[in-house]
Design a protein around this motif. Structure first.
Motif, short mmCIF file in Angstrom:
data_model
loop_
_atom_site.label_atom_id
_atom_site.label_comp_id
_atom_site.label_asym_id
_atom_site.label_seq_id
_atom_site.Cartn_x
_atom_site.Cartn_y
_atom_site.Cartn_z
N ASP A 165 -0.47 19.40 13.95
CA ASP A 165 0.75 20.49 13.87
C ASP A 165 0.51 21.23 12.58
OD1 ASP A 165 2.52 22.34 14.41
OD2 ASP A 165 4.32 20.94 14.25
N GLY A 166 -0.18 22.13 12.29
CA GLY A 166 -0.40 22.63 10.91
C GLY A 166 0.76 23.54 10.25
N ASP A 167 1.58 24.06 11.11
CA ASP A 167 2.53 24.91 10.83
C ASP A 167 3.94 24.42 10.77
OD1 ASP A 167 2.96 25.21 13.47
OD2 ASP A 167 2.46 27.23 13.52
N GLY A 168 3.98 23.40 11.60
CA GLY A 168 5.58 22.66 11.63
C GLY A 168 6.43 23.40 12.72
N VAL A 169 5.58 24.02 13.53
CA VAL A 169 6.53 24.51 14.37
C VAL A 169 5.80 24.21 15.94
CG1 VAL A 169 7.55 26.69 15.59
CG2 VAL A 169 7.07 26.54 13.11
N ALA A 170 6.66 23.74 16.96
CA ALA A 170 6.14 23.43 18.22
C ALA A 170 5.84 24.63 19.07
CB ALA A 170 7.13 22.48 18.94
N ASP A 171 4.53 25.26 18.84
CA ASP A 171 4.24 26.41 19.45
C ASP A 171 2.89 26.43 20.15
OD1 ASP A 171 2.56 26.21 17.22
OD2 ASP A 171 3.56 27.85 16.21
N THR A 172 2.29 25.31 20.18
CA THR A 172 1.05 25.40 21.01
C THR A 172 0.77 24.11 21.86
OG1 THR A 172 0.00 24.10 19.04
CG2 THR A 172 -0.49 26.37 19.06
N THR A 173 0.03 24.57 23.06
CA THR A 173 -0.19 23.29 23.80
C THR A 173 -1.90 23.39 24.29
OG1 THR A 173 1.86 23.57 24.88
CG2 THR A 173 0.06 22.37 26.31
N VAL A 174 -2.15 22.24 24.59
CA VAL A 174 -3.93 21.95 24.88
C VAL A 174 -3.64 20.99 26.19
CG1 VAL A 174 -6.15 21.16 24.42
CG2 VAL A 174 -4.77 22.15 22.64
N ILE A 175 -4.35 21.76 27.15
CA ILE A 175 -4.51 20.86 28.47
C ILE A 175 -6.23 20.68 28.79
CG2 ILE A 175 -4.20 20.96 30.94
CD1 ILE A 175 -1.67 22.50 30.52
N LEU A 176 -6.48 19.27 29.27
CA LEU A 176 -7.87 19.03 29.35
C LEU A 176 -7.76 18.54 30.91
CD1 LEU A 176 -7.43 17.39 26.28
CD2 LEU A 176 -9.08 18.93 26.42
N ARG A 177 -8.57 19.07 31.64
CA ARG A 177 -8.62 18.60 33.10
C ARG A 177 -10.07 18.77 33.63
NH1 ARG A 177 -7.81 22.72 36.77
NH2 ARG A 177 -7.51 24.75 35.83
N GLY A 178 -10.09 18.27 34.89
CA GLY A 178 -11.42 18.55 35.51
C GLY A 178 -12.52 17.64 34.88
N PHE A 179 -12.41 16.48 34.46
CA PHE A 179 -13.52 15.79 33.84
C PHE A 179 -14.35 15.34 34.88
CE2 PHE A 179 -9.92 15.17 30.84
CZ PHE A 179 -10.52 15.30 29.62
N THR A 180 -15.75 15.23 34.63
CA THR A 180 -16.90 14.86 35.45
C THR A 180 -17.76 14.13 34.26
OG1 THR A 180 -18.02 16.94 35.07
CG2 THR A 180 -16.71 16.72 37.19
N PHE A 181 -18.35 13.00 34.87
CA PHE A 181 -19.11 12.26 33.95
C PHE A 181 -20.61 11.84 34.17
CE2 PHE A 181 -14.41 11.00 33.55
CZ PHE A 181 -14.26 11.02 32.21
N GLY A 182 -20.84 12.80 35.18
CA GLY A 182 -22.30 12.54 35.53
C GLY A 182 -23.14 11.33 36.05
N GLY A 183 -22.31 10.67 36.74
CA GLY A 183 -22.83 9.38 37.11
C GLY A 183 -21.87 8.12 36.40
N GLY A 184 -21.18 8.53 35.33
CA GLY A 184 -20.38 7.64 34.66
C GLY A 184 -18.70 7.59 35.09
N SER A 185 -17.88 7.19 34.29
CA SER A 185 -16.59 7.26 34.88
C SER A 185 -15.62 6.81 33.90
CB SER A 185 -16.41 6.14 36.03
OG SER A 185 -16.59 4.84 35.63
N SER A 186 -14.36 7.24 33.99
CA SER A 186 -13.39 6.74 32.79
C SER A 186 -12.99 5.42 33.20
CB SER A 186 -12.10 7.66 33.12
OG SER A 186 -11.59 7.70 34.32
N THR A 187 -12.67 4.80 32.24
CA THR A 187 -12.00 3.35 32.35
C THR A 187 -10.80 3.08 31.37
OG1 THR A 187 -13.32 2.40 30.46
CG2 THR A 187 -14.38 2.50 32.43
N GLY A 188 -10.17 1.93 31.82
CA GLY A 188 -8.77 1.62 31.11
C GLY A 188 -7.74 2.51 31.21
#
Length: 226
Positions: A50-73
């Protein structure tokens, strides 16, 4: 046919004229992780500062694919971070440092959808970045300023920058991610409305030609499909 076209064009005008989409910009991100296959687990590290000190941005990450791998833990979540690779990750600038990190077993490729909303002060912007960590928790050396594979200043009109690994400091060759902008809803609707309008004009012209032909009046060749 006319009423749906008019309705669709009206909707497009509302969207293009100032109705803010829930997500202001979306990008597909793809990485070639084939060089990491068989080398154990690595960690995806997402950070929002947060560079400007104001709560004004949101980032969403979704639809992960791993090409034969997988998430763990389980993920490590700091500040305004929530979720996991299995569902979706959300980073909000509710603190100065916001982080989500989770291990994965690499496959040939890695891809996900990056969605951002809000805009920070251009003079002191919020920054989002993506890095890969090895099993010891160290970033893979890249050509980025802070060992990142991808970075994005969260200001209006900014585009992500991507970087590959640094061949002078690591033997692991991970090329710079491929980043593709996803059209905003208003743009997609405008394209669709144009296609529908062209189709409506074609059908109208074809009907007129057929009526004229049936009466023995020639107005040239029949209209062609656009």
């Amino acid at each position: 046919m006319r009423a749906p076209v008019v309705l669709l064009i009206t909707l497009c005008g509302l969207l293009a004229g100032g109705v803010t989409p829930a997500r202001a910009a979306s990008f597909t991100v793809s990485l070639d992780t084939s060089a990491l296959v068989g080398l154990g687990t690595f960690e995806l590290d997402f950070q929002l500062v947060d560079g400007d000190g104001v709560a004004d941005t949101t980032v969403i990450l979704r639809g992960f694919t791993f090409g034969g791998g997988s998430s763990t833990g389980s993920p490590t979540l700091v500040g305004g971070a929530s979720g996991s690779l299995a569902t979706e990750l959300t980073l909000q600038d509710t603190a100065f440092f916001n982080r989500a990190a989770q291990a994965f077993t690499p496959g040939a490729t890695l891809s996900f959808l990056l969605e951002v909303s809000g805009s920070s002060d251009p003079s002191s912007p919020d920054f989002f970045s993506v890095a890969l960590l090895d099993a010891s928790g160290f970033e893979l050396p890249t050509l980025g300023f802070a060992e990142e594979l991808l970075s994005l200043a969260l200001v209006a009109g900014a585009a992500p920058e991507s970087f590959g690994t640094d061949p002078d400091r690591t033997d692991l060759n991970v090329p710079a991610p491929t980043v593709t902008a996803v059209p905003e809803p208003a743009t997609a609707l405008l394209v669709l409305s144009g296609a529908l309008l062209a189709s409506a004009r074609y059908r109208h012209g074809l009907r007129q030609w057929r009526r004229s032909a049936s009466r023995g009046v020639s107005f040239g060749p029949s209209p062609r499909q656009p």
